[in-house]
Every structure is written in structure tokens, then in C-alpha cells.
Design a protein around this motif. Structure first.
Motif, PDB file in Angstrom:
ATOM      1  N   UNK A  83       0.846  -1.198   0.000  1.00 42.64           N
ATOM      2  CA  UNK A  83       0.000   0.000   0.000  1.00 42.64           C
ATOM      3  C   UNK A  83       0.877   1.243   0.000  1.00 42.64           C
ATOM      4  N   UNK A  84       0.608   2.180  -0.884  1.00 43.34           N
ATOM      5  CA  UNK A  84       1.376   3.412  -0.956  1.00 43.34           C
ATOM      6  C   UNK A  84       0.803   4.417   0.038  1.00 43.34           C
ATOM      7  N   UNK A  85       1.663   4.966   0.875  1.00 39.15           N
ATOM      8  CA  UNK A  85       1.227   5.916   1.888  1.00 39.15           C
ATOM      9  C   UNK A  85       1.460   7.338   1.399  1.00 39.15           C
ATOM     10  N   UNK A  86       0.457   8.190   1.520  1.00 40.13           N
ATOM     11  CA  UNK A  86       0.592   9.597   1.147  1.00 40.13           C
ATOM     12  C   UNK A  86       0.308  10.445   2.377  1.00 40.13           C
ATOM     13  N   UNK A  87       0.423  11.740   2.212  1.00 36.03           N
ATOM     14  CA  UNK A  87       0.173  12.637   3.322  1.00 36.03           C
ATOM     15  C   UNK A  87      -1.302  12.692   3.720  1.00 36.03           C
ATOM     16  N   UNK A  88      -2.180  12.134   2.924  1.00 37.41           N
ATOM     17  CA  UNK A  88      -3.599  12.210   3.248  1.00 37.41           C
ATOM     18  C   UNK A  88      -4.164  10.875   3.705  1.00 37.41           C
ATOM     19  N   UNK A  89      -3.330   9.847   3.815  1.00 34.46           N
ATOM     20  CA  UNK A  89      -3.820   8.548   4.238  1.00 34.46           C
ATOM     21  C   UNK A  89      -2.911   7.958   5.300  1.00 34.46           C
ATOM     22  N   UNK A  90      -3.408   6.965   5.962  1.00 34.55           N
ATOM     23  CA  UNK A  90      -2.675   6.297   7.027  1.00 34.55           C
ATOM     24  C   UNK A  90      -2.673   4.804   6.737  1.00 34.55           C
ATOM     25  N   UNK A  91      -1.564   4.107   6.987  1.00 35.75           N
ATOM     26  CA  UNK A  91      -1.551   2.656   6.771  1.00 35.75           C
ATOM     27  C   UNK A  91      -2.686   1.977   7.539  1.00 35.75           C
ATOM     28  N   UNK A  92      -3.246   0.941   6.945  1.00 34.47           N
ATOM     29  CA  UNK A  92      -4.377   0.246   7.559  1.00 34.47           C
ATOM     30  C   UNK A  92      -4.052  -0.259   8.958  1.00 34.47           C
ATOM     31  N   UNK A  93      -2.805  -0.695   9.163  1.00 34.10           N
ATOM     32  CA  UNK A  93      -2.427  -1.221  10.480  1.00 34.10           C
ATOM     33  C   UNK A  93      -2.503  -0.139  11.552  1.00 34.10           C
ATOM     34  N   UNK A  94      -2.155   1.104  11.196  1.00 31.27           N
ATOM     35  CA  UNK A  94      -2.230   2.194  12.162  1.00 31.27           C
ATOM     36  C   UNK A  94      -3.666   2.641  12.388  1.00 31.27           C
ATOM     37  N   UNK A  95      -4.468   2.602  11.325  1.00 25.21           N
ATOM     38  CA  UNK A  95      -5.892   2.928  11.484  1.00 25.21           C
ATOM     39  C   UNK A  95      -6.554   1.960  12.458  1.00 25.21           C
TER      40      UNK A  95
END
Length: 305
Positions: free
Chosen positions: A1-13
Motif C-alpha cells: 500500500x502506498x502511503x501519502x500525506x492524506x492517508x494512514x496505513x491500515x495497520x495504524x488505522x
């Protein structure tokens, strides 16, 4: 999964929904003072460090902040206040716990996160809706929340001929103005910014007295206080006469810390005192030896279990 400044990795969510039970809370006693440490477990701590490295360090504190800032220290903080007529110090009360989730949300708005990511970040870095003492993210976030406080104090101090720095919750001012007028204004600005000055922790130090800033004497230059230097010389003497192997590992660790601090604060003076002590122990008449005794002046390699 590509992480950007507007999203959070699923594991952290996923982790953000289960943070409250992931802290170990215990008291840290220092003499008569006690404060509660809220230490995150390994998984939450790793997530907080990820947030620091990937996102939060993109937001910078002010130049006045010297605590928990790369390249700055108690020495750089003290260095701004050398040789002034007055040095005034004050403490912010309950610095981390006084910063709530709403203020954290305001400072991370600069990251342009989507709503889900922003809410998750706030939950990952707070406990009971405030900054926990013990999370790796709390010092940097506290510096960010204190940005407006710093900027207001910087502006007012400059107009009044004062220098201003902050090391975590320690505020320091130095200059030639009226300390009473300074403190009245500082208290008003601090309260206006949602903080409180700790009672009984404000100190006004004129030039003819010892002026201390974050534990350093700054009357003429940044140096360790005399009692600490005497303690260091006693430690060096014991290490020289008995050898590191004869010293209790716990005491040896304390000695290493004092040695590292002394060398960090004033390397030239530290080396000079090492040479003087080594020559005294060897019974030499001249304290101007070219090479310090390596047993005294080099780091101790003995491991402490």
C-alpha cells in the motif's frame, strides 16, 4: 500500500481504535517530586515513532525551542543567556497533561490529512484526550502546540531588549530590562495561550549572583556549577586510584553520565581538569602536561549489566 500525506496505513488505522489499554502507568519519583509516566506498549510506541519520522517532523518548532529538537540541547539553550544583567526563569505547570486532543488536532492540520487519518493520528498520540508523559510523540507535539506561545514571547522580548528561549517547560529570559515588568507580561501571555506558570518556580538572577539556565552557569560563559565540577573531580580521582573494575557498575554508569555531560558542556575545560588531576596523582610538579592521562580522560568501556 502506498502511503501519502492524506492517508494512514491500515495497520495504524486499526491500532488507533485500541490505544487506551496500551499504556503502562507508573510513578517516577525524584526526591519529594512525583510525576506519572504513561509508557506505550511496543506496538503503539512503534506506531508513534512512525508518525514522528514520516509526518510530524515535517512540522518544525520555533527557533526558541531547544528541548527535544535535533541539534539543540541544554547547552545551546543556556548559550543564549551568557553575560546579561538579568536572567529570569519560569516553569510551565503540567506541560504535557495540559495539552489536550483539540490542540493536537489544530497543529497537525498543517499536514493536510483527510478526516479519518487526522482523527486516527490524534487518538494514536493522546491518552484520555491529552498528551501522555512517556510517548515519544509528546515532546515534539508539545513544542508544536507551544509555537504561538513562543512567537508571542519572542516578539515581546525583542521589543523589550530581552532574549527568550524555552527548553520543554522551562522558560528563560535574559536582558537589561525590568524583571518585574517582564514577569507581569509573561504571565499574561502564558495564561492567554492556555498554559499556567508553576508557582514557586520563578527565579530572578542578577549578574552579581550565580545565574543558572537549565542547570548551567551562564554569568560569563556556559559551564557546570562548582558543586557538580567538584563531584566530577572526586569521581575522576576514584576511577584513577581504584580503576574502573573496582567501581560498582551502578556508580560507574553514573560516573559515565557525569563525564559525558562535562565533556559536552565544556570540552577544553574538561580536558584541562583531567590533565591537572592526572598530574597531581602522578606527583608531577607541572599541571601543563601535553597528554592527559588516558585512564581519566577517555570514555570508560566497561559494560554495565
Amino acid at each position: 500500500m502506498t502511503t501519502t500525506l492524506t492517508s494512514l496505513p491500515d495497520s495504524l488505522l486499526a491500532l488507533a481504535g485500541d490505544t487506551e489499554r496500551r499504556y503502562q502507568v507508573y510513578p517516577l519519583v525524584n526526591g519529594s517530586k512525583r510525576r506519572w509516566i504513561e509508557a506505550p506498549d511496543r506496538e503503539l510506541k512503534a506506531a508513534q515513532r512512525w508518525l514522528l519520522d514520516h509526518w510530524l517532523y515535517q512540522l518544525a518548532p520555533t527557533d526558541a525551542a531547544h528541548g527535544f529538537v535535533r541539534g539543540r540541547s541544554i547547552v545551546s539553550n543556556a548559550g543564549h543567556h551568557v553575560g546579561r544583567d538579568w536572567v529570569v526563569t519560569a516553569d510551565l505547570s503540567n506541560f504535557f497533561p495540559s495539552i489536550g486532543a483539540d490542540r493536537v488536532s489544530q497543529v497537525i492540520a498543517g499536514l493536510d490529512l483527510n478526516a479519518n487519518a487526522s482523527d486516527a493520528v490524534v487518538r494514536l498520540v493522546t491518552r484520555r484526550r491529552r498528551l501522555p508523559q512517556g510517548a515519544p510523540t509528546s515532546p515534539h507535539l508539545a513544542n508544536l502546540v507551544a509555537r504561538r506561545l513562543d512567537l508571542r514571547l519572542i516578539g515581546w522580548a525583542r521589543r523589550g531588549g530581552w532574549n527568550y528561549t524555552r527548553y520543554a517547560d522551562d522558560l528563560t529570559f535574559s536582558g537589561e530590562g525590568n524583571p518585574r515588568t517582564l514577569l507581569l507580561t509573561v504571565e499574561r501571555i502564558v495564561q492567554d495561550e492556555g498554559f499556567t506558570l508553576a508557582p514557586g518556580k520563578t527565579h530572578v538572577m542578577p549578574r552579581h549572583q550565580r545565574q543558572l539556565v537549565t542547570g548551567m552557569v551562564v554569568n560569563e560563559r556556559v559551564t557546570l556549577p562548582k558543586p557538580r565540577r567538584r563531584l566530577l573531580r572526586a569521581m575522576l580521582h576514584r576511577l584513577q586510584t581504584t580503576g574502573a573494575d573496582a567501581v560498582d557498575p551502578g556508580q560507574l554508569q553514573i560516573a559515565q553520565g557525569h563525564l559525558a555531560l562535562a565533556h559536552f558542556v565544556d570540552p577544553e575545560r574538561f580536558q584541562a581538569e583531567c590533565r591537572a588531576l592526572a598530574d597531581l596523582l602522578r606527583g608531577e610538579a607541572s599541571p601543563q602536561a601535553d597528554t592527559p592521562n588516558p585512564t581519566v580522560c577517555t570514555p570508560i568501556d566497561k559494560k554495565v549489566d
